[in-house]
Design a protein around this motif. Structure first.
Motif, PDB file in Angstrom:
ATOM      1  N   PRO A   1       6.031  -9.111  59.793  1.00 45.32           N
ATOM      2  CA  PRO A   1       6.272  -8.305  58.619  1.00 45.32           C
ATOM      3  C   PRO A   1       6.251  -6.519  59.729  1.00 45.32           C
ATOM      4  O   PRO A   1       6.144  -5.786  59.373  1.00 45.32           O
ATOM      5  N   ALA A   2       4.569  -6.665  60.740  1.00 45.76           N
ATOM      6  CA  ALA A   2       4.659  -5.544  61.170  1.00 45.76           C
ATOM      7  C   ALA A   2       5.608  -5.321  62.106  1.00 45.76           C
ATOM      8  O   ALA A   2       5.235  -3.317  61.999  1.00 45.76           O
ATOM      9  N   ILE A   3       6.537  -5.578  62.714  1.00 42.70           N
ATOM     10  CA  ILE A   3       7.744  -5.514  63.500  1.00 42.70           C
ATOM     11  C   ILE A   3       8.696  -4.430  61.847  1.00 42.70           C
ATOM     12  O   ILE A   3       9.609  -3.310  61.999  1.00 42.70           O
ATOM     13  N   ALA A   4       8.264  -5.092  61.071  1.00 44.54           N
ATOM     14  CA  ALA A   4       9.841  -4.527  59.509  1.00 44.54           C
ATOM     15  C   ALA A   4       9.267  -3.344  59.296  1.00 44.54           C
ATOM     16  O   ALA A   4       9.911  -2.663  59.148  1.00 44.54           O
ATOM     17  N   LEU A   5       8.254  -2.918  59.142  1.00 42.87           N
ATOM     18  CA  LEU A   5       6.783  -1.665  58.624  1.00 42.87           C
ATOM     19  C   LEU A   5       6.722  -0.972  59.848  1.00 42.87           C
ATOM     20  O   LEU A   5       6.569  -0.010  59.499  1.00 42.87           O
ATOM     21  N   GLY A   6       7.580  -1.361  61.043  1.00 44.06           N
ATOM     22  CA  GLY A   6       6.928  -0.700  62.347  1.00 44.06           C
ATOM     23  C   GLY A   6       5.649  -0.248  62.110  1.00 44.06           C
ATOM     24  O   GLY A   6       5.401   0.681  62.589  1.00 44.06           O
TER      25      GLY A   6
ATOM     26  N   ARG B   1      14.839  -5.299  68.999  1.00 39.11           N
ATOM     27  CA  ARG B   1      13.457  -5.795  68.429  1.00 39.11           C
ATOM     28  C   ARG B   1      13.152  -6.778  66.970  1.00 39.11           C
ATOM     29  O   ARG B   1      12.444  -7.604  66.548  1.00 39.11           O
TER      30      ARG B   1
ATOM     31  N   GLN C   1      11.396 -11.129  65.838  1.00 37.24           N
ATOM     32  CA  GLN C   1      11.318 -11.470  64.417  1.00 37.24           C
ATOM     33  C   GLN C   1      11.459 -12.913  64.821  1.00 37.24           C
ATOM     34  O   GLN C   1      10.505 -14.193  64.168  1.00 37.24           O
TER      35      GLN C   1
ATOM     36  N   PHE D   1       6.494   5.062  52.479  1.00 34.20           N
ATOM     37  CA  PHE D   1       5.725   4.274  51.634  1.00 34.20           C
ATOM     38  C   PHE D   1       5.609   4.235  50.404  1.00 34.20           C
ATOM     39  O   PHE D   1       5.994   3.503  49.664  1.00 34.20           O
TER      40      PHE D   1
ATOM     41  N   VAL E   1      12.115  -3.080  53.796  1.00 39.82           N
ATOM     42  CA  VAL E   1      12.999  -1.933  54.754  1.00 39.82           C
ATOM     43  C   VAL E   1      12.110  -2.343  55.374  1.00 39.82           C
ATOM     44  O   VAL E   1      11.268  -3.298  56.307  1.00 39.82           O
TER      45      VAL E   1
ATOM     46  N   LEU F   1      12.038  -0.729  59.455  1.00 38.71           N
ATOM     47  CA  LEU F   1      12.129   0.873  60.688  1.00 38.71           C
ATOM     48  C   LEU F   1      11.897   0.002  61.991  1.00 38.71           C
ATOM     49  O   LEU F   1      11.123  -0.869  62.264  1.00 38.71           O
TER      50      LEU F   1
END
Lengths: 390, 390
Positions: A23-28, B18, B22, B332, B344, B346
């Motif tokens: 999720p850190a990847i998704a949230l940037g 990127r 995941q 956010f 989301v 990013l």
């Protein structure tokens, strides 16, 4: 600077930190990891990592320097270091004033008792004689440092009670470990209530799940807990929300519970981090526990904890007695071809007896089908299919 | 060695690489990235990365050394280098014999024509006079190097046709770029059919989606395409499966299609990698296109492409004309509080006019509600809420 997002430090390179990376990847959201060694589970997948000792304050200060907050893969960072980080201006989440109740079971029991939260009968004991006075059978636990069944003994006689005190006396000079005696609860099953809570006080409660242990290690989770009355489910969620609020927890709080044979709920353990009993949320909930942990510790609004379908089952992949019989990557051809709906999560760890190396999730409308598929796959990967697929 | 899984090399450090990271974490699959520069989107999150030039064969050989296979974030690696990698024993997926049809639009049209796949009327043209003979209005495209609306012109007169030839003649000495003329299709809407295909020949077809472009860039996707007849949906999926099979594609193949006003399907473009029109699968399908791309290029059994609910909507976050008005991480608090169900993604990129910096997904039973939530959130992040939230 290319990324305007603040950096979150994570202490501990286990699979919980690894699964925060997704999720850190998704949230940037950039993560900076303090790992125990090069190549551990999370260090494989978090680019910005340092190898060092989480018991060393200088290391902690260096890793967290410039980070917006620090969170944890485990609960073993010394409480005094957490206070020192706070004095240095780092947002420690969860903070030491909350985390201490997950680090020290005696303090936890005392505090929960004070809040009126139902717990097994318990007392700190300092000798075998005091255990005898408490009464057999009972459970002895080291107040600090135990996890996954380590530091927990079911004792039925004075002879059984000797070992726990030896273990505690070895650990005590370092971390003040004592021995806690608890009644041996006659439980129908174990449950887990997971909530996320942010520093602003927003909280989100996941459905209460049923958990099955094997050798003290979480092995199987069914979400939601089958045939759990609305009343008990509500009680379990209320307890978790109350504990999170009263203790000022930030991030994920997992409350492990006993459902007693006479229909009560008692708190067994607390964990203040993403928890094995919440791994089902990766594929079964609208927002995974890992994403909500990140959102909570960054004080962002929490995501919906609602389930995405009727049932989700998680089964851990545990190393069997013969690690050579296990399969990890080479378990994929059969497991994925047999079940195109299977969700697999491997931790980048070698198989060793009893070691958690991954888990599988299944979901659907038919609980028996979900259980069969998840148990088969986990047993296949672990290499003990004969025991599991009956 | 701690991890027995083979390593997959990925060429190109953009958001597609990127987002492969995941599912690679879940599958325990180590990735090794060749990035254009330090700090690019995928280099932020893939620990094992090298900075170098994908047009340099030595660099490619070094990065892929010891890897089980190599795959791509983009289609710009020179075809002759892909052949050289194959000669060096690397499994190139997709292979050069397939990828060339995504790299060169003239070869693609010729091949699809030979397969009987319906395409717009087209011809390679070498002069403005030949464009006049082809007929106005028409679309001119550079045969190589175009993407996201670059290298595409709608021309209505001889004067319009001058620029494309100038662009092509500059690029031609390097990569043999020519100009392809195509009829300007009178289309009702654009669709996309995505399939995954493994070297073993297993294939999985995702639901056909409706896509909306803005300035040549994919902007909005609705999955599945609303009011699409079963017949046209089946045709679109059959075309994608046929192209993947006949061309020997491995990994994700995206076929962008026109649905004409007179009810036909025509192939617009091919892409042989995870595609913007498949980002909805991250939250809307049982297996995301990124996971199935990894499974396919590693020749593992594919996961179910089935949707997890009635509707999923994806809207891209594109930098507006005033990048300072945009919000990424600082978007956010409002976006997540307004919609706890919002997903989301990013990319760790700065906002620049027209640049893709992220996307949002929504899902549910009510398409209008999904569209409203996704459009609102994307516009909020992009900083052009006034234009989007009417």
């Amino acid at each position: 600077m290319r990324v305007s997002a603040p950096t979150l430090a994570v202490i501990g390179g286990g699979q919980l930190a690894r699964m925060m990376a997704q999720p850190a990847i998704a949230l940037g959201l950039p993560l900076r990891l303090l790992a125990e060694a090069e190549g551990v589970s999370a260090a494989q997948v978090i680019a910005d990592h340092t190898v060092g000792d989480y018991r060393d304050l200088d290391t902690l200060l260096k890793v967290t320097d410039g980070c917006a907050a620090v969170t944890f893969d485990h609960e073993h960072v010394p409480t005094e270091h957490l206070h020192a980080l706070e004095r240095a201006g780092v947002a420690v989440r969860p903070g030491p004033q909350a985390l201490v109740f997950a680090q020290d079971k005696a303090l936890m029991r005392e505090r929960l008792g004070g809040l009126g939260v139902p717990c097994p009968r318990n007392a700190v004991v300092t000798s075998v004689e005091e255990v005898e006075a408490f009464g057999f059978p009972c459970v002895l636990k080291t107040t600090r440092g135990g996890y996954d069944g380590k530091g927990v003994w079911v004792v039925r006689s004075a002879a059984d009670a000797v070992e726990p005190f030896e273990v505690a006396s070895k650990a005590a000079p370092q971390n003040g470990t004592r021995i806690l005696a608890e009644e041996l609860v006659d439980f129908r099953r174990e449950l887990s209530a997971i909530v996320a809570r942010s520093p602003s006080g927003q909280a989100a409660a996941y459905p209460v799940v049923q958990t099955t242990q094997r050798g003290g290690i979480c092995h199987e989770v069914v979400a939601p807990a089958p045939d759990l009355s609305d009343e008990l489910a509500g009680q379990a969620q209320s307890i978790a929300l109350k504990v999170a609020g009263e203790l000022g927890v930030t991030g994920i709080l997992a409350v492990e519970l006993f459902e007693t044979v006479d229909g009560r709920i008692l708190v067994n353990e607390l964990a203040m981090r993403p928890h094995n009993t919440g791994h089902w949320t990766q594929d079964g909930a609208e927002t995974s526990q890992f994403e909500n942990h990140l959102r909570a510790v960054m004080d962002l609004p929490l995501g919906s904890p609602a389930p995405r379908q009727r049932w989700t089952v998680m089964v851990n992949i545990l190393g069997g007695s013969d690690p050579d019989a296990g399969r990890l990557y080479d378990g994929f051809p059969h497991a994925l071809a047999r079940d195109p709906h299977l969700r697999v999560h491997l931790y980048g760890k070698d198989l060793r007896p009893g070691r958690k190396v991954g888990h599988v999730n299944t979901y659907g409308d038919d609980l028996e089908d979900c259980l069969e598929r998840a148990r088969h796959a986990a047993a296949w990967f672990a290499g003990d299919l004969g025991n599991e697929s009956e």
